[in-house]
Design a protein around this motif. Structure first.
Motif, mmCIF file in Angstrom:
data_model
loop_
_atom_site.group_PDB
_atom_site.id
_atom_site.type_symbol
_atom_site.label_atom_id
_atom_site.label_comp_id
_atom_site.label_asym_id
_atom_site.label_seq_id
_atom_site.Cartn_x
_atom_site.Cartn_y
_atom_site.Cartn_z
ATOM 1 N N ALA A 152 -74.301 -29.313 59.556
ATOM 2 C CA ALA A 152 -73.652 -29.924 58.386
ATOM 3 C C ALA A 152 -72.222 -30.316 58.715
ATOM 4 O O ALA A 152 -71.746 -31.383 58.297
ATOM 5 C CB ALA A 152 -73.688 -28.959 57.205
ATOM 6 N N LEU A 173 -74.446 -33.040 49.322
ATOM 7 C CA LEU A 173 -74.656 -31.868 50.176
ATOM 8 C C LEU A 173 -74.333 -30.584 49.417
ATOM 9 O O LEU A 173 -75.039 -29.576 49.556
ATOM 10 C CB LEU A 173 -73.819 -31.970 51.455
ATOM 11 C CG LEU A 173 -73.998 -30.836 52.452
ATOM 12 C CD1 LEU A 173 -75.444 -30.678 52.882
ATOM 13 C CD2 LEU A 173 -73.110 -31.054 53.673
ATOM 14 N N TRP A 182 -81.561 -24.835 55.216
ATOM 15 C CA TRP A 182 -80.496 -25.727 55.691
ATOM 16 C C TRP A 182 -81.057 -27.067 56.132
ATOM 17 O O TRP A 182 -80.477 -28.125 55.867
ATOM 18 C CB TRP A 182 -79.730 -25.075 56.846
ATOM 19 C CG TRP A 182 -78.585 -24.246 56.379
ATOM 20 C CD1 TRP A 182 -78.517 -22.884 56.353
ATOM 21 C CD2 TRP A 182 -77.331 -24.713 55.878
ATOM 22 N NE1 TRP A 182 -77.305 -22.485 55.869
ATOM 23 C CE2 TRP A 182 -76.559 -23.589 55.571
ATOM 24 C CE3 TRP A 182 -76.791 -25.979 55.659
ATOM 25 C CZ2 TRP A 182 -75.275 -23.681 55.054
ATOM 26 C CZ3 TRP A 182 -75.514 -26.074 55.143
ATOM 27 C CH2 TRP A 182 -74.769 -24.934 54.842
ATOM 28 N N LEU A 208 -79.976 -30.588 54.545
ATOM 29 C CA LEU A 208 -79.414 -31.655 55.374
ATOM 30 C C LEU A 208 -80.272 -32.919 55.303
ATOM 31 O O LEU A 208 -79.743 -34.033 55.276
ATOM 32 C CB LEU A 208 -79.280 -31.183 56.820
ATOM 33 C CG LEU A 208 -78.207 -30.121 57.056
ATOM 34 C CD1 LEU A 208 -78.295 -29.595 58.481
ATOM 35 C CD2 LEU A 208 -76.833 -30.672 56.777
ATOM 36 N N GLN A 227 -77.077 -27.687 48.651
ATOM 37 C CA GLN A 227 -76.879 -26.270 48.978
ATOM 38 C C GLN A 227 -77.105 -25.387 47.759
ATOM 39 O O GLN A 227 -77.689 -24.305 47.877
ATOM 40 C CB GLN A 227 -75.462 -26.053 49.513
ATOM 41 C CG GLN A 227 -75.289 -26.484 50.929
ATOM 42 C CD GLN A 227 -73.908 -26.093 51.411
ATOM 43 O OE1 GLN A 227 -73.005 -26.922 51.433
ATOM 44 N NE2 GLN A 227 -73.751 -24.851 51.772
#
Length: 195
Positions: A131, A14, A70, A74, A18
């Motif tokens: 998240a 993750l 996002w 995810l 990002q």
């Protein structure tokens, strides 16, 4: 093998997802920034170019909204985590495992829509909240206080600075630092973790 060391991968994944979305957002800022000055009409009578300020200078390209970034991050994290746990844990019922993974992937945009329409949560907050929910679910699955504390630290950084690119980078740094700390913490006592 023990359960402890395996949760480093979803945290790192993750975090790297990002960082990937942050770099895409940074690359998308370069396009409008280069168009700050557009060429005006070339007039052969004056034999010169006139420059005029362009109206399309933005901090972020509207074609790449942060909420879409996002959702992509995810989705990558869910799919990668499912593959990671599928390979390292070898679930007994593969069909149910695949069905659960598809359900989790479909739940992300559905929860995003519910957050937007039902609860009127802003674009910059829905991604970090989703998240955080995922990190809390990981903490419950792993029965790990460390992952729960990481989820809290992530939520504080990502929600407070959510609309800013700095918030994305700092929350990614929190996840990567936690993954690194988990690897270091569990590396020496790997034998003690295997029961």
């Amino acid at each position: 093998m023990g359960r402890g060391p395996r949760f480093w991968f979803p945290l790192a994944l993750l975090g790297f997802a990002q960082l990937g979305t942050a770099s895409v957002r940074l690359m998308s800022t370069r396009g409008p920034a280069r168009r700050l000055w557009d060429f005006g009409d070339y007039s052969p009578n004056y034999a010169r170019l006139e420059f005029r300020a362009s109206d399309d200078f933005h901090v972020f390209d509207p074609a790449l909204p942060s909420e879409l970034m996002w959702l992509v991050a995810l989705g990558v994290a869910i799919l990668g985590t499912a593959v990671w746990y599928g390979v390292t844990r070898r679930p007994a019922r593969i069909g149910w495992y695949v069905l659960g993974t598809v359900g989790a992937l479909l739940a992300v945009p559905l929860l995003d829509l519910v957050g937007s329409w039902q609860f009127r949560i802003g674009d910059g907050l829905r991604g970090p909240l989703l998240a955080t929910i995922g990190l809390v679910a990981l903490a419950a699955y792993e029965r790990s206080v460390f992952v729960l504390l990481t989820a809290v630290a992530f939520a504080v950084v990502a929600v407070v600075l959510s609309a800013d690119l700095v918030g994305v980078l700092l929350s990614a740094a929190v996840l990567l630092a936690a993954a690194f700390a988990a690897l270091l913490r569990h590396r020496p006592d790997t034998a003690a973790d295997t029961h």
